[in-house]
Design a protein around this motif. Structure first.
Motif, PDB file in Angstrom:
ATOM      1  N   GLY A 185      13.142 -23.946 -31.547  1.00 11.51           N
ATOM      2  CA  GLY A 185      13.317 -23.941 -32.991  1.00 11.51           C
ATOM      3  C   GLY A 185      12.625 -22.795 -33.688  1.00 11.51           C
ATOM      4  N   HIS A 186      11.842 -21.998 -32.965  1.00 14.38           N
ATOM      5  CA  HIS A 186      11.195 -20.840 -33.583  1.00 14.38           C
ATOM      6  C   HIS A 186      12.261 -19.832 -33.989  1.00 14.38           C
ATOM      7  CE1 HIS A 186       8.696 -17.228 -34.004  1.00 14.38           C
ATOM      8  NE2 HIS A 186       7.671 -18.047 -34.147  1.00 14.38           N
ATOM      9  N   PRO A 187      12.134 -19.220 -35.173  1.00 10.22           N
ATOM     10  CA  PRO A 187      13.209 -18.344 -35.661  1.00 10.22           C
ATOM     11  C   PRO A 187      13.503 -17.147 -34.779  1.00 10.22           C
ATOM     12  CG  PRO A 187      11.243 -18.197 -37.057  1.00 10.22           C
ATOM     13  CD  PRO A 187      11.053 -19.365 -36.168  1.00 10.22           C
ATOM     14  N   THR A 188      12.518 -16.647 -34.021  1.00  5.28           N
ATOM     15  CA  THR A 188      12.764 -15.456 -33.190  1.00  5.28           C
ATOM     16  C   THR A 188      12.706 -15.741 -31.698  1.00  5.28           C
ATOM     17  OG1 THR A 188      10.408 -14.838 -33.230  1.00  5.28           O
ATOM     18  CG2 THR A 188      11.836 -13.935 -34.975  1.00  5.28           C
ATOM     19  N   ALA A 189      12.076 -16.836 -31.296  1.00  2.40           N
ATOM     20  CA  ALA A 189      11.902 -17.091 -29.866  1.00  2.40           C
ATOM     21  C   ALA A 189      12.372 -18.478 -29.467  1.00  2.40           C
ATOM     22  CB  ALA A 189      10.437 -16.917 -29.472  1.00  2.40           C
ATOM     23  N   GLY A 190      13.120 -19.141 -30.338  1.00  2.85           N
ATOM     24  CA  GLY A 190      13.534 -20.513 -30.064  1.00  2.85           C
ATOM     25  C   GLY A 190      14.496 -20.647 -28.909  1.00  2.85           C
ATOM     26  N   GLY A 191      15.173 -19.555 -28.540  1.00  6.91           N
ATOM     27  CA  GLY A 191      16.143 -19.633 -27.456  1.00  6.91           C
ATOM     28  C   GLY A 191      15.614 -19.220 -26.105  1.00  6.91           C
ATOM     29  N   LEU A 192      14.301 -18.997 -25.983  1.00  6.22           N
ATOM     30  CA  LEU A 192      13.744 -18.566 -24.700  1.00  6.22           C
ATOM     31  C   LEU A 192      13.876 -19.661 -23.649  1.00  6.22           C
ATOM     32  CD1 LEU A 192      10.419 -16.715 -25.614  1.00  6.22           C
ATOM     33  CD2 LEU A 192      12.539 -15.695 -24.794  1.00  6.22           C
ATOM     34  N   THR A 193      14.383 -19.298 -22.480  1.00  2.00           N
ATOM     35  CA  THR A 193      14.461 -20.230 -21.366  1.00  2.00           C
ATOM     36  C   THR A 193      13.159 -20.192 -20.572  1.00  2.00           C
ATOM     37  OG1 THR A 193      15.337 -18.554 -19.858  1.00  2.00           O
ATOM     38  CG2 THR A 193      16.942 -19.784 -21.195  1.00  2.00           C
ATOM     39  N   PRO A 194      12.888 -21.224 -19.763  1.00  2.00           N
ATOM     40  CA  PRO A 194      11.688 -21.177 -18.922  1.00  2.00           C
ATOM     41  C   PRO A 194      11.642 -19.943 -18.037  1.00  2.00           C
ATOM     42  CG  PRO A 194      12.535 -23.412 -19.008  1.00  2.00           C
ATOM     43  CD  PRO A 194      13.540 -22.550 -19.722  1.00  2.00           C
ATOM     44  N   ARG A 195      12.800 -19.492 -17.525  1.00  2.00           N
ATOM     45  CA  ARG A 195      12.806 -18.299 -16.677  1.00  2.00           C
ATOM     46  C   ARG A 195      12.399 -17.061 -17.474  1.00  2.00           C
ATOM     47  NH1 ARG A 195      14.978 -17.282 -11.728  1.00  2.00           N
ATOM     48  NH2 ARG A 195      16.060 -19.300 -11.734  1.00  2.00           N
ATOM     49  N   ALA A 196      12.883 -16.963 -18.727  1.00  2.00           N
ATOM     50  CA  ALA A 196      12.508 -15.827 -19.566  1.00  2.00           C
ATOM     51  C   ALA A 196      11.019 -15.866 -19.888  1.00  2.00           C
ATOM     52  CB  ALA A 196      13.336 -15.835 -20.851  1.00  2.00           C
ATOM     53  N   ILE A 197      10.498 -17.056 -20.143  1.00  2.00           N
ATOM     54  CA  ILE A 197       9.068 -17.185 -20.427  1.00  2.00           C
ATOM     55  C   ILE A 197       8.244 -16.789 -19.206  1.00  2.00           C
ATOM     56  CG2 ILE A 197       7.249 -18.898 -20.877  1.00  2.00           C
ATOM     57  CD1 ILE A 197       9.264 -20.288 -22.744  1.00  2.00           C
ATOM     58  N   SER A 198       8.706 -17.154 -18.014  1.00  2.00           N
ATOM     59  CA  SER A 198       8.002 -16.745 -16.793  1.00  2.00           C
ATOM     60  C   SER A 198       7.956 -15.229 -16.681  1.00  2.00           C
ATOM     61  CB  SER A 198       8.697 -17.348 -15.568  1.00  2.00           C
ATOM     62  OG  SER A 198       8.562 -18.754 -15.538  1.00  2.00           O
ATOM     63  N   SER A 199       9.024 -14.553 -17.094  1.00  2.00           N
ATOM     64  CA  SER A 199       9.037 -13.088 -17.056  1.00  2.00           C
ATOM     65  C   SER A 199       8.010 -12.514 -18.026  1.00  2.00           C
ATOM     66  CB  SER A 199      10.434 -12.561 -17.398  1.00  2.00           C
ATOM     67  OG  SER A 199      11.381 -12.954 -16.432  1.00  2.00           O
ATOM     68  N   HIS A 200       7.892 -13.118 -19.217  1.00  2.00           N
ATOM     69  CA  HIS A 200       6.894 -12.659 -20.183  1.00  2.00           C
ATOM     70  C   HIS A 200       5.480 -12.895 -19.652  1.00  2.00           C
ATOM     71  CE1 HIS A 200       9.351 -11.444 -23.592  1.00  2.00           C
ATOM     72  NE2 HIS A 200      10.121 -12.497 -23.391  1.00  2.00           N
ATOM     73  N   ILE A 201       5.264 -14.021 -18.961  1.00  2.00           N
ATOM     74  CA  ILE A 201       3.945 -14.313 -18.394  1.00  2.00           C
ATOM     75  C   ILE A 201       3.608 -13.300 -17.302  1.00  2.00           C
ATOM     76  CG2 ILE A 201       2.654 -15.984 -17.009  1.00  2.00           C
ATOM     77  CD1 ILE A 201       4.071 -18.198 -18.594  1.00  2.00           C
TER      78      ILE A 201
END
Length: 263
Positions: A185-201
């Motif tokens: 629900g975040h206006p800029t990052a609400g669509g991040l998938t767990p895989r995308a978040i793992s890439s950011h980590i």
């Protein structure tokens, strides 16, 4: 300087059954992309008939990366997903176009309804220490950890640190699915998938914060330890503080608690 991370998300046009692919390149290294063939090997295989066998290449320098377009007919777009619609058009046969964005999405024209695309996390951008501005160049100091507070990776970092910032205790670091749910629900990052978040980590650990264990054999897959080290370093050096918490939307149920506590 650090290198780049090239990430082809799952279902974004990869040739290997749609599986996600991640490449890590150091300064001076090159990765070629395209449909590929036994006679034309590529490091990043893109599965679409409109993509050339050898569509282009990424070359890493000390402080940025360059894109070469081998197509004779199609331009490629390099978008800044975290900017206000910024993009660069790389013309056919263009060699070594310098890309200034810290986080980029490379988009290739395709016959499918969805263009083929992949992501590139750039070399670490350096910033001058604001207290040292105006000093002679030879004596200037750069920041030890150059973080862009408007970037998506910084939002993920804030979400990682949030429980300890709010409770001031040794609570468990959020898991990747918990971060995805927190940002929903975040206006800029609400669509991040767990895989995308793992890439950011991974990008935070290996490129921005340069955690030693992140790339050592046998240790890089221990995500719990990696997240723990990220949070410890970020809080110890004040890279994430309480003033950054408003970047996240209020936690679920906080509005109700505020109403109950109102006189």
């Amino acid at each position: 300087m650090s290198g780049v991370v090239v990430h082809l998300p799952q279902g974004s046009g990869g040739a290997d059954g749609g599986e996600a692919v991640t490449l890590r390149l150091g300064p001076g290294q090159v990765a070629r992309f395209g449909r590929g063939s036994p006679r034309t090997p590529v490091e990043l295989r893109l599965d679409d008939d409109a993509v050339s066998r050898l569509a282009g290449e990424i070359r890493v320098t000390d402080d940025h990366w360059q894109l070469t377009n081998h197509s004779t007919a199609h331009s490629y777009l390099v978008e800044n997903p975290e900017g206000a619609g910024e993009y660069i058009r790389v013309q056919p046969r263009r060699v070594g176009a310098p890309i200034p964005f810290e986080f980029s999405r490379v988009v290739l024209p395709a016959r499918s309804q969805t263009p083929v695309s992949f992501q590139v996390f750039a070399p670490d951008h350096l910033y001058l220490d604001p207290d040292a501005l105006g000093a002679p160049w030879g004596s200037r100091t750069v920041t030890a950890y150059s973080l862009d507070e408007t970037a998506t990776y910084f939002l993920v970092l804030v979400a990682l640190c949030e429980p300890r910032l709010r409770d001031q205790s040794r609570v468990a670091v959020p898991t990747t699915p918990q971060i995805a749910e927190r940002l929903r629900g975040h206006p800029t990052a609400g669509g991040l998938t767990p895989r995308a978040i793992s890439s950011h980590i991974d990008y935070l650990a290996e490129q921005k914060l340069r955690i030693a264990d992140a790339q050592e054999p046998g240790k890089g897959d221990r995500r719990n330890g990696k997240r723990e080290e990220i949070v410890t370093l970020a809080l110890r050096f004040g890279l994430v503080r309480e003033e950054h918490l408003p970047l996240l939307h209020p936690p679920a149920g906080s509005a109700g608690r505020e109403r109950k506590s109102a006189p």
